[in-house]
Design a protein around this motif. Structure first.
Motif, short mmCIF file in Angstrom:
data_model
loop_
_atom_site.label_atom_id
_atom_site.label_comp_id
_atom_site.label_asym_id
_atom_site.label_seq_id
_atom_site.Cartn_x
_atom_site.Cartn_y
_atom_site.Cartn_z
N ARG A 1 2.69 2.34 9.96
CA ARG A 1 4.04 1.93 10.36
C ARG A 1 4.13 1.82 11.88
N ALA B 1 5.73 -7.32 7.20
CA ALA B 1 5.19 -5.99 7.52
C ALA B 1 4.59 -5.27 6.30
N LEU C 1 1.18 -6.69 5.74
CA LEU C 1 0.24 -6.28 6.79
C LEU C 1 -0.23 -4.85 6.57
N ARG C 2 0.69 -4.00 6.16
CA ARG C 2 0.34 -2.60 5.90
C ARG C 2 -0.65 -2.51 4.74
N VAL D 1 2.53 -1.49 12.95
CA VAL D 1 3.41 -2.62 12.62
C VAL D 1 4.57 -2.67 13.62
N GLY D 2 5.14 -1.52 13.93
CA GLY D 2 6.23 -1.47 14.89
C GLY D 2 5.80 -1.79 16.31
N LEU E 1 5.69 -11.82 11.78
CA LEU E 1 4.89 -10.63 11.47
C LEU E 1 5.77 -9.48 10.99
N THR E 2 6.94 -9.36 11.59
CA THR E 2 7.87 -8.31 11.17
C THR E 2 8.32 -8.54 9.72
N SER E 3 8.55 -9.79 9.37
CA SER E 3 9.04 -10.09 8.02
C SER E 3 7.99 -9.87 6.93
#
Length: 192
Positions: free
Chosen positions: A56, A45, A48-49, A59-60, A41-43
């Motif tokens: 942000r 981001a 997703l946004r 996502v964080g 999911l981080t990769s």
């Protein structure tokens, strides 16, 4: 003249000296599924946004929530392992991982991703206790080093798979399908 088995050969032998090539794969999968969703999911981001309208901060928050769930549940896994057969506990780890991948794939937004990352965190919290228990049940003291190293490589394998697979799928517009298909990893663990 009989030669002594190499460390790698010894890692494929379980109780009674039987060769079990699926066991190291099981351990790698159990360790890989924990960090997979966190890094995955981080990769993706930016996607997703854009597609989910996540901020942000949201996502964080996803890896933070996942890590918090792992922290809060790891000690519970340890207690459960003391009371239940290792296979049953490993099954719970793989089931929670598979559900987390599917839940993330179908999540409509931030609130839908929260249960997915919590379940992934639960699985991540259980990865070490479960795999350590499985190793201790099959290998005598003094014969665990190589299999422990193989097991730990699963963390890096999960990170590598997530870091390669999901960004490429996101670039092609298929990140949800890739997450859904990623549930095959924990299902493979269940089959082993």
């Amino acid at each position: 003249m009989t030669r002594a088995p190499s460390d790698i050969e010894a890692a494929h032998r379980g109780a009674g000296g039987r060769v079990d090539r699926g066991f190291p794969v099981l351990l790698v999968l159990a360790m890989a599924v924990g960090p997979y969703l966190q890094l995955g999911l981080t990769s993706i981001a930016p996607v997703l946004r854009e597609e989910m309208g996540l901020s942000r901060t949201q996502v964080g928050a996803l890896p933070a929530i996942l890590s918090l769930a792992a922290c809060l549940t790891a000690w519970r896994w340890g207690r459960w392992i003391d009371r239940s057969p290792a296979g049953r506990v490993a099954t719970a780890l793989f089931v929670s991982s598979a559900i987390s991948f599917v839940a993330a794939a179908v999540a409509p937004g931030f609130l839908g991703l929260i249960p997915a990352v919590v379940l992934a965190g639960v699985a991540m919290g259980g990865s070490n206790p479960v795999t350590n228990d499985l190793i201790m049940s099959r290998y005598a003291v003094g014969h665990r080093g190589v299999i422990m190293g193989i097991k730990q490589s699963g963390v890096n394998a999960g990170i590598l798979l997530a870091g390669v697979t999901l960004p490429l799928a996101a670039a092609a517009g298929f990140w949800r399908e890739a997450l859904f298909l990623s549930a095959a990893w924990p299902v493979a663990g269940l089959l082993l």
